[in-house]
Every structure is written in C-alpha cells, then in structure tokens.
Design an enzyme around this catalytic site. Sequence first.
Site, PDB file in Angstrom:
ATOM      1  N   ASP A   1      43.466  38.399  34.688  1.00 14.28           N
ATOM      2  CA  ASP A   1      42.344  38.651  34.305  1.00 14.28           C
ATOM      3  C   ASP A   1      40.813  39.760  33.433  1.00 14.28           C
ATOM      4  O   ASP A   1      39.656  39.812  33.220  1.00 14.28           O
ATOM      5  CB  ASP A   1      40.824  38.107  35.518  1.00 14.28           C
ATOM      6  CG  ASP A   1      41.063  38.816  36.545  1.00 14.28           C
ATOM      7  OD1 ASP A   1      41.574  40.335  35.932  1.00 14.28           O
ATOM      8  OD2 ASP A   1      39.894  39.178  37.808  1.00 14.28           O
TER       9      ASP A   1
ATOM     10  N   LEU B   1      44.676  41.708  38.281  1.00 13.26           N
ATOM     11  CA  LEU B   1      43.969  41.298  38.793  1.00 13.26           C
ATOM     12  C   LEU B   1      42.677  41.590  39.578  1.00 13.26           C
ATOM     13  O   LEU B   1      42.774  42.394  40.146  1.00 13.26           O
ATOM     14  CB  LEU B   1      43.919  40.025  39.585  1.00 13.26           C
ATOM     15  CG  LEU B   1      43.676  39.096  40.198  1.00 13.26           C
ATOM     16  CD1 LEU B   1      43.830  37.810  39.384  1.00 13.26           C
ATOM     17  CD2 LEU B   1      44.601  37.659  41.365  1.00 13.26           C
ATOM     18  N   HIS B   2      41.660  41.569  39.116  1.00 13.30           N
ATOM     19  CA  HIS B   2      40.898  42.808  40.035  1.00 13.30           C
ATOM     20  C   HIS B   2      39.169  42.380  39.384  1.00 13.30           C
ATOM     21  O   HIS B   2      38.087  42.453  40.744  1.00 13.30           O
ATOM     22  CB  HIS B   2      40.793  43.968  38.970  1.00 13.30           C
ATOM     23  CG  HIS B   2      40.190  44.142  37.808  1.00 13.30           C
ATOM     24  ND1 HIS B   2      40.362  43.957  36.653  1.00 13.30           N
ATOM     25  CD2 HIS B   2      39.185  44.088  37.240  1.00 13.30           C
ATOM     26  CE1 HIS B   2      39.850  43.613  35.882  1.00 13.30           C
ATOM     27  NE2 HIS B   2      39.065  44.683  35.710  1.00 13.30           N
ATOM     28  N   ARG B   3      38.771  40.860  38.301  1.00 15.82           N
ATOM     29  CA  ARG B   3      36.963  40.607  38.079  1.00 15.82           C
ATOM     30  C   ARG B   3      36.350  40.386  39.661  1.00 15.82           C
ATOM     31  O   ARG B   3      37.254  39.307  40.430  1.00 15.82           O
ATOM     32  CB  ARG B   3      37.368  39.516  37.203  1.00 15.82           C
ATOM     33  CG  ARG B   3      37.850  39.810  36.253  1.00 15.82           C
ATOM     34  CD  ARG B   3      36.719  40.046  35.079  1.00 15.82           C
ATOM     35  NE  ARG B   3      37.169  40.569  33.366  1.00 15.82           N
ATOM     36  CZ  ARG B   3      36.825  41.517  33.253  1.00 15.82           C
ATOM     37  NH1 ARG B   3      35.793  42.459  33.516  1.00 15.82           N
ATOM     38  NH2 ARG B   3      37.248  42.336  32.498  1.00 15.82           N
TER      39      ARG B   3
END
Length: 366
Positions: A283, A204-206
């Site tokens: 993501d 998860l990093h967006r």
Amino acid sequence: MKILCVVGARPNFMKIAPLCEEMKKYKEIKPVLVHTGQHYDFALSQVFFQDLKIPKPDYNLNIGSGTHGEQVGRGIIEVEKIIIKEKPELVLVVGDANACLVGALSAAKLHIPVAHVEAGLRSFDMRMPEEINRLLTDHISGLLFVTEPSAIKNLLKEGISKNKIFYVGNVMIDTLKSSKFKVQSSKICEKLGLKPKEYAVLTLHRPENVDDKKNLREIISTLNELQKKIKIIYPCHPRTKKQMERFALLAQIKKMKNLILTQPIGYLEMLNLIENARFILTDSGGIQEESTFLKIPCLTLRENTERPITCEIGTNIVCGTKKQRIIKEADRILAGKAKTGRIPKYWDGKTSRRIIKILRNYGRKK
Ligand code: UD1
C-alpha cells in the site's frame, strides 16, 4: 544560493539523496539539511543515511511521532527558527509526508520560495494525510517538479500557473539506478532462504488499512490464503505491528508457516527483495513506482493511487483490500499471466540533474 532541505520520514530519504549528491557539484549552492525526526528508528531513518550516503543533517529536530497536530505544529515552530537564522534563498521539500508540509508552510509564511519535488500527485482521497500535505504544499510552492503527466493535469486544473510546473521525472529512480550495483550485491535473499521469483514481498502501513480492524482482519485472512500458494516475505512497519498487537491479530500472522515476518529493512536490501520477487503486495506509494521501473508485477492494496502512470503503462494493478480480487490477481500472476509494463518518460536517473539545473537558473535570475 542557500537551499534548506526539510526531510523527516522514510520515503523522503531516497528522494533527497540524489538531490544532495547533485547539489554537491556546484560551489554556488549551499545545502542545509533539516531532519524533523518524525522517523527515528535506525531501520526507518539512519540506515538510509548510511546506505545512500546522505550527508549528516545540519539540524535534527527529534520531534518524533505523535498526532499530526503535534508533528506539524512542533515542526513549524522549529523550522521557522532555522529559516530565520539561516536565511535560505529557497526551501526544498520532497514527497508528501508531514515534513514536506512543515518545510513548505514554514517557508511560505516567511516569504521564502518553496520548491516541491513530486508535486501534483492526487489520490482524491482526503482521508489520506498525505493528500492534505500534497494539496497544501503545491499551492504554496513556487517551483513544482512533477514525475508524470497526470500531475501536470491536476495542477493546471487547480489553477496553478504552468510557468511554475516542470516535468522532470522521478528522483527515486535516480537513487535506484545509482544504487544498482550495491542492491545486487545484497545478500538478503540468502539470509532469508529465498529463491528468486519464488516469493512475494508485502508492505503494509497505510492508516486506512492498518488502523481499521475489519480491513486489517480481511487482509490478514487474504494473506493466509496466499501464503499457501507462494512464500511471502513481510518487513513489518512499526505502526502496523502496533495495530496488529492492539487488535490481537499478530499471533495469526506469526502462525502462518509460509510467511516470513521481519523488522523493517534498509533500502538496498528492500530493493534487492523487490527485484527478485515474483510479485509485490503493497500500500506504499514509492514501491508502486519502484516495481514499475523494475518491471515486477505489483498489486496495490488500496482503492486508489496518486501515481496512475504505474497502472497505465507500468506493472501496477490497484486491487483494493477485498480477498477475492487480490487472490484472483495473484493467481493470474502465478499462472504466468502477469501484467507487463514500460518505464515512464524521464524515469532515467537524470531527474535530480534536471532539477538542480532549473534551481541554478532560478537562483541566477533572482
Ligand atoms: C509516514 C508518512 C507516510 C509514509 C510512511 C512511511 C505522514 C503523514 N506519513 O507514516 O506518508 O508512507 O511514513 O513509513 O507523514 N514509529 C516507530 N518508529 C519510528 C517512526 C514511527 O516506531 O521511527 C511508529 C510510532 O509508533 C508511530 C507510528 O509508527 O506512532 C506511525 O508513525 P508516523 O510517523 O506517524 O507515520 P507513518 O505511518 O510512519
């Protein structure tokens, strides 16, 4: 033929690796590798050079993170100097991170032809910095190498001449295939006490997910539900960790008994984790493709994907960030009703060979 390759962030490294390897085979090609330094942590940068035997960059610009203006602006100032000094015949860029735009824009302004690997992908979501990078890069590139048919359609619709477009497949799969043995030898599952198919992997990093407190809170609440059903292993990106600290959400994650939070991990270990997982929650763009290739079910925590083939024929499901939908899709997988898929055309480990062949022909004609 001197080819200047510009990279900077984690997803660039597994894409440039097989191209560097292929270029080495030809005496007439002289690659020059530039690392903008957008990613500088060992776990986001050097480990990939080490795992994938990417040559040491000829130039490391150490630009670091910063605002997009700082990253792109400083990048162009520095790459322009290198282009003027090195006088390459071509500048090669991969993917959609800021380094891609930096390389393309610096070259185009100096009338040096640009080759873009992974061209034509579109999420049609201009809030994504990568979408801006993709659009601009494609429109100033002379050679566009695409991974899937949707990319060809997008480029033609935008008025790009079909003579510039080459359907060659996916360089990331070249890396995956050539690393297969090393991936399988990784001991990461033992190290983390994981049994094959008894855990899910999360990334998860967006910005649209982790920079928005409401969204991040909803995702964390979903994870809390999910970890009661299956163990979750979560290598946490520094951006996300920072945001979780800022929104005072890190303690909630750390409290979850069946979720293992780790530092970012290297390529070989990550691929081993993916290959042995029951399913993936992500993501990331690249992981959607890797899980399709490995036929591991993937739930994409976004509203759209620029890689529609992973949904059309692969194992990917774009399911947004709302709890109910994610849990529903996860339950389906846990009930043994996971989506199955096929491997897209040309995702066969030979993409960099095709690209370099085209570049050699291009060099001869010039
Ligand atoms: C970048 C790419 C994105 C890619 C992602 C993979 C762009 C526009 N975005 O996003 O496409 O999916 O990489 O990781 O190029 N940081 C560190 N150490 C590092 C690098 C970053 O701690 O080595 C932290 C910094 O606090 C920084 C934050 O992470 O502010 C975000 O880094 P940045 O490079 O701006 O974007 P990513 O989110 O990594």
